[in-house]
Design a protein around this motif. Structure first.
Motif, PDB file in Angstrom:
ATOM      1  N   ILE A   1      10.892  33.366   1.259  1.00  0.00           N
ATOM      2  CA  ILE A   1      10.157  32.591   0.252  1.00  0.00           C
ATOM      3  C   ILE A   1      11.075  32.280  -0.922  1.00  0.00           C
ATOM      4  O   ILE A   1      11.647  33.172  -1.550  1.00  0.00           O
ATOM      5  N   TYR A   2      11.193  30.987  -1.226  1.00  0.00           N
ATOM      6  CA  TYR A   2      11.968  30.532  -2.378  1.00  0.00           C
ATOM      7  C   TYR A   2      11.009  30.469  -3.572  1.00  0.00           C
ATOM      8  O   TYR A   2      10.424  29.437  -3.858  1.00  0.00           O
ATOM      9  N   ASN A   3      10.855  31.612  -4.264  1.00  0.00           N
ATOM     10  CA  ASN A   3       9.791  31.759  -5.270  1.00  0.00           C
ATOM     11  C   ASN A   3       9.950  30.856  -6.479  1.00  0.00           C
ATOM     12  O   ASN A   3       8.970  30.494  -7.125  1.00  0.00           O
ATOM     13  N   GLY A   4      11.177  30.490  -6.825  1.00  0.00           N
ATOM     14  CA  GLY A   4      11.383  29.578  -7.943  1.00  0.00           C
ATOM     15  C   GLY A   4      10.864  30.109  -9.263  1.00  0.00           C
ATOM     16  O   GLY A   4      10.204  29.397 -10.015  1.00  0.00           O
TER      17      GLY A   4
ATOM     18  N   GLN B   1      17.780  29.711  -4.268  1.00  0.00           N
ATOM     19  CA  GLN B   1      17.880  30.763  -3.262  1.00  0.00           C
ATOM     20  C   GLN B   1      16.661  31.681  -3.360  1.00  0.00           C
ATOM     21  O   GLN B   1      15.916  31.651  -4.340  1.00  0.00           O
ATOM     22  N   VAL B   2      16.468  32.519  -2.328  1.00  0.00           N
ATOM     23  CA  VAL B   2      15.287  33.393  -2.316  1.00  0.00           C
ATOM     24  C   VAL B   2      15.346  34.453  -3.410  1.00  0.00           C
ATOM     25  O   VAL B   2      14.313  35.062  -3.742  1.00  0.00           O
ATOM     26  N   CYS B   3      16.506  34.686  -3.989  1.00  0.00           N
ATOM     27  CA  CYS B   3      16.608  35.699  -5.048  1.00  0.00           C
ATOM     28  C   CYS B   3      16.163  35.179  -6.413  1.00  0.00           C
ATOM     29  O   CYS B   3      16.180  35.935  -7.399  1.00  0.00           O
ATOM     30  N   ASP B   4      15.738  33.911  -6.504  1.00  0.00           N
ATOM     31  CA  ASP B   4      15.166  33.414  -7.759  1.00  0.00           C
ATOM     32  C   ASP B   4      13.726  33.922  -7.850  1.00  0.00           C
ATOM     33  O   ASP B   4      12.768  33.201  -7.583  1.00  0.00           O
ATOM     34  N   GLN B   5      13.613  35.190  -8.239  1.00  0.00           N
ATOM     35  CA  GLN B   5      12.332  35.882  -8.307  1.00  0.00           C
ATOM     36  C   GLN B   5      12.078  36.406  -9.715  1.00  0.00           C
ATOM     37  O   GLN B   5      13.012  36.649 -10.480  1.00  0.00           O
ATOM     38  N   TYR B   6      10.801  36.599 -10.032  1.00  0.00           N
ATOM     39  CA  TYR B   6      10.450  37.190 -11.332  1.00  0.00           C
ATOM     40  C   TYR B   6      10.968  38.624 -11.406  1.00  0.00           C
ATOM     41  O   TYR B   6      10.850  39.391 -10.451  1.00  0.00           O
ATOM     42  N   ARG B   7      11.542  38.963 -12.555  1.00  0.00           N
ATOM     43  CA  ARG B   7      12.043  40.318 -12.777  1.00  0.00           C
ATOM     44  C   ARG B   7      11.505  40.855 -14.093  1.00  0.00           C
ATOM     45  O   ARG B   7      11.591  40.189 -15.131  1.00  0.00           O
ATOM     46  N   GLU B   8      10.972  42.045 -14.053  1.00  0.00           N
ATOM     47  CA  GLU B   8      10.473  42.694 -15.280  1.00  0.00           C
ATOM     48  C   GLU B   8      11.597  42.892 -16.285  1.00  0.00           C
ATOM     49  O   GLU B   8      11.355  42.972 -17.493  1.00  0.00           O
ATOM     50  N   SER B   9      12.831  42.946 -15.787  1.00  0.00           N
ATOM     51  CA  SER B   9      13.984  43.189 -16.664  1.00  0.00           C
ATOM     52  C   SER B   9      14.405  41.959 -17.444  1.00  0.00           C
ATOM     53  O   SER B   9      15.267  42.055 -18.324  1.00  0.00           O
ATOM     54  N   TRP B  10      13.840  40.788 -17.144  1.00  0.00           N
ATOM     55  CA  TRP B  10      14.188  39.592 -17.900  1.00  0.00           C
ATOM     56  C   TRP B  10      13.822  39.741 -19.374  1.00  0.00           C
ATOM     57  O   TRP B  10      12.748  40.245 -19.713  1.00  0.00           O
ATOM     58  N   ASN B  11      14.703  39.286 -20.235  1.00  0.00           N
ATOM     59  CA  ASN B  11      14.441  39.251 -21.672  1.00  0.00           C
ATOM     60  C   ASN B  11      13.759  37.915 -22.000  1.00  0.00           C
ATOM     61  O   ASN B  11      14.359  36.861 -21.813  1.00  0.00           O
ATOM     62  N   PHE B  12      12.524  37.989 -22.484  1.00  0.00           N
ATOM     63  CA  PHE B  12      11.738  36.783 -22.752  1.00  0.00           C
ATOM     64  C   PHE B  12      11.819  36.326 -24.208  1.00  0.00           C
ATOM     65  O   PHE B  12      11.182  35.341 -24.577  1.00  0.00           O
ATOM     66  N   GLU B  13      12.586  37.016 -25.056  1.00  0.00           N
ATOM     67  CA  GLU B  13      12.616  36.671 -26.480  1.00  0.00           C
ATOM     68  C   GLU B  13      13.111  35.242 -26.688  1.00  0.00           C
ATOM     69  O   GLU B  13      12.551  34.484 -27.493  1.00  0.00           O
ATOM     70  N   GLY B  14      14.173  34.862 -25.973  1.00  0.00           N
ATOM     71  CA  GLY B  14      14.688  33.512 -26.107  1.00  0.00           C
ATOM     72  C   GLY B  14      13.709  32.483 -25.579  1.00  0.00           C
ATOM     73  O   GLY B  14      13.588  31.374 -26.130  1.00  0.00           O
ATOM     74  N   MET B  15      12.981  32.831 -24.535  1.00  0.00           N
ATOM     75  CA  MET B  15      11.997  31.917 -23.984  1.00  0.00           C
ATOM     76  C   MET B  15      10.864  31.676 -24.977  1.00  0.00           C
ATOM     77  O   MET B  15      10.386  30.554 -25.140  1.00  0.00           O
ATOM     78  N   VAL B  16      10.435  32.740 -25.619  1.00  0.00           N
ATOM     79  CA  VAL B  16       9.382  32.608 -26.642  1.00  0.00           C
ATOM     80  C   VAL B  16       9.862  31.706 -27.773  1.00  0.00           C
ATOM     81  O   VAL B  16       9.157  30.789 -28.208  1.00  0.00           O
ATOM     82  N   GLU B  17      11.081  31.942 -28.259  1.00  0.00           N
ATOM     83  CA  GLU B  17      11.622  31.120 -29.347  1.00  0.00           C
ATOM     84  C   GLU B  17      11.707  29.647 -28.951  1.00  0.00           C
ATOM     85  O   GLU B  17      11.364  28.754 -29.735  1.00  0.00           O
TER      86      GLU B  17
END
Length: 535
Positions: free
Chosen positions: A328-331, A489-505
């Motif tokens: 699965i290519y989760n995107g 690729q199939v490794c484009d998966q959600y990770r809890e370790s992602w830092n979302f601070e920049g995304m919020v900004e």
């Protein structure tokens, strides 16, 4: 965590007459918790990689409907959120050979060929070859490689990129920064307008910004297009690529030196009959299907007929049943993050006690991965008149690498929207910087481009390359090891370790840009140097 600037002199910074505390309250509705939940859901295995026309699309559209219904948005398409997009899948039979002057070139080795026509069989038979330099017809640059030529029924051979790339100090075009005239899509379009029967682009890695393997893999197999009234019969019969080695052989067989002809093409508009003929037969299988764009609107309080449109593509690559293990290519990054941002920004607008004067619409488009098809369809069949569309703000693959000191502007200098971006970026003490690879033409490879071509000023920006501090720099190094190679690729998966601070900004920054434009009466314009202008 970065120091917040939101409370500083808000009343003086805001346009319109909405109270400052109302704006700040709305801004804070863009939350990490919400973004994480949206990304995690959209990128879950249940959604099967969100490929158009699959069960993954159904789950995705159902999810959007629940979210925007809950926020009180108005369906944008005659009482529905869904705009049907008719797609055609064309898959060329790889058992083909391109014959040029008796030399034969094999599929995916020295050439790739296909068609955009809705035809099971197209062919070139003894079609005369004409070298047309960069294949550009650009009056604003006083450049027309087709001037005085009649290429009807002939096959044009075209260099990739535009004349400025390999001669950046010449003052031609925009130097190393690619214009739309350098994109392969433009070259096929112009060849079609000129009446050519076939178009072959010469691939070179540096000016293309990708290797031959990308051509061989991306332009083979199923190719998607929009169903049109004429079945795309106005396009050239055969659209293809030549490897540079194949091109050198073709030119030599014609008694020409490829390098010399290329140098001639860089000096000014150029063409030359090659005295050779090309033949190829392309057999294809066709399948038609329907996918959907999703459109939701928050009507403006004073000028509801004027729209700011946010865009992001919801689709990804689906699943590969033939692949063992995880198929699965989760995107998650591309582009569950952008879809999540639009929902969160929509929540911020919905929370405003007083709506902006202009309408704000959220367009989540299909089939971006197949060539910006959903946004292209909307641009050709707009629900809201493009003359009344004030601006397009596009989000694609958001920053998962933590907060930054800068904001990367894709296509820097193209429009006055950057003054709104600059103001919003300053709120977190960030500066604007040019994209890292302007020669790659990224501005022409995301959904805002479809609206830009129609004259709507469009902005595409994201968190920049400079980490906020050493802690974020260390995080980036570690996450880069994990993320590198995960694009498509199939490794484009959600990770809890992602830092979302920049995304919020970045999402808050995008909210502020839309808020300011929607709350005022300004009509941002393209810059004089942009290749786009309002009709």
């Amino acid at each position: 965590m970065r120091k917040s600037f939101y409370g500083i002199a808000l009343a003086g910074l805001l346009s319109g007459n909405i109270a400052a505390d109302t704006f700040e309250q709305a801004l804070q509705q863009v939350k990490e918790q919400d973004l994480r939940e949206h990304v995690k859901t959209l990128a879950s295995d249940k959604f099967e990689g969100r490929q158009p026309t699959t069960i993954g699309e159904a789950y995705t559209l159902e999810y959007f409907t629940r979210q925007f219904d809950k926020l009180g948005y108005t369906p944008g398409v005659d009482g529905s959120y869904l705009q049907p997009v008719e797609l055609v899948k064309i898959e060329a039979d790889p058992d083909m050979t391109l014959d040029i002057a008796g030399d034969k070139f094999e599929y995916k080795v020295g050439m790739v060929a296909g068609t955009s026509r809705e035809s099971e069989l197209v062919e070139l038979k003894d079609s005369e070859l004409v070298f047309v330099g960069y294949g550009v017809n650009a009056p604003e640059y006083d450049w027309n490689d087709y001037e005085g030529l009649d290429v009807k029924g002939k096959t044009v051979v075209i260099l990739v990129n535009d004349p400025g790339f390999e001669n950046p100090d010449s003052g031609k075009f925009q130097g190393k920064t690619m214009t739309y005239y350098g994109r392969w899509t433009y070259k096929y379009e112009e060849a079609s307008r000129q009446g050519a029967a076939g178009a072959l682009i010469v691939h070179e890695t540096a000016p293309a910004s990708y290797g031959w393997s990308v051509v061989a893999n991306s332009w083979s197999g199923p190719q998607y297009g929009l169903v049109t009234a004429d079945g795309n019969q106005s396009r050239v019969k055969v659209e293809g690529w030549l490897s540079v080695e194949a091109a050198q052989q073709v030119f030599a067989k014609a008694g020409l030196d490829y390098a010399e002809e290329k140098r001639n093409a860089q000096q000014g508009p150029y063409s030359k009959a090659m005295g050779s003929k090309a033949s190829v037969t392309v057999k294809s299988t066709l399948n038609k299907s329907t996918s959907y764009n999703f459109l939701a609107t928050l009507p403006g309080s004073k000028r509801p007929d004027e729209h700011i449109i946010y865009t992001a593509h919801w689709d990804h690559l689906g699943k590969d049943p033939a692949k063992e293990g995880d198929n699965i290519y989760n995107g998650a990054h591309d582009n569950a993050t952008g879809s999540a941002a639009l929902i969160s920004i929509a929540k911020a607008f919905a929370s405003l006690e007083q709506r902006p004067e202009r309408s704000v619409s959220f367009l989540l488009v299909t089939a971006e991965e197949q060539g910006l098809l959903g946004s292209k369809y909307y641009a050709e069949h707009p629900v809201y008149p493009l003359a009344k569309t004030v601006a397009n703000l596009n989000i694609d693959a958001m920053n998962i690498m933590g907060p930054t000191k800068d904001v990367e502007v894709v296509g820097m200098g193209k429009s006055e929207l950057e003054k709104y971006l600059k103001k919003a970026a300053q709120r977190t003490d960030r500066v604007l910087v040019q994209e890292s690879r302007p020669a790659a033409g990224i501005y022409y490879r995301s959904d805002h481009f479809s609206l830009a071509k129609k004259g709507v000023p469009a902005l595409y920006a994201k968190g920049g390359p400079t980490p906020l501090n050493e802690e974020i720099a260390d995080y980036r190094k570690k996450m880069s090891v994990i993320q590198t190679g995960c694009y498509h690729q199939v490794c484009d998966q959600y990770r809890e370790s992602w830092n979302f601070e920049g995304m919020v900004e970045d999402a808050q920054m995008y909210f502020e840009i839309g808020f300011d434009i929607a709350s005022g009466d300004d009509w941002p314009q393209w810059s004089e140097t942009s290749e786009f202008q309002r009709p």
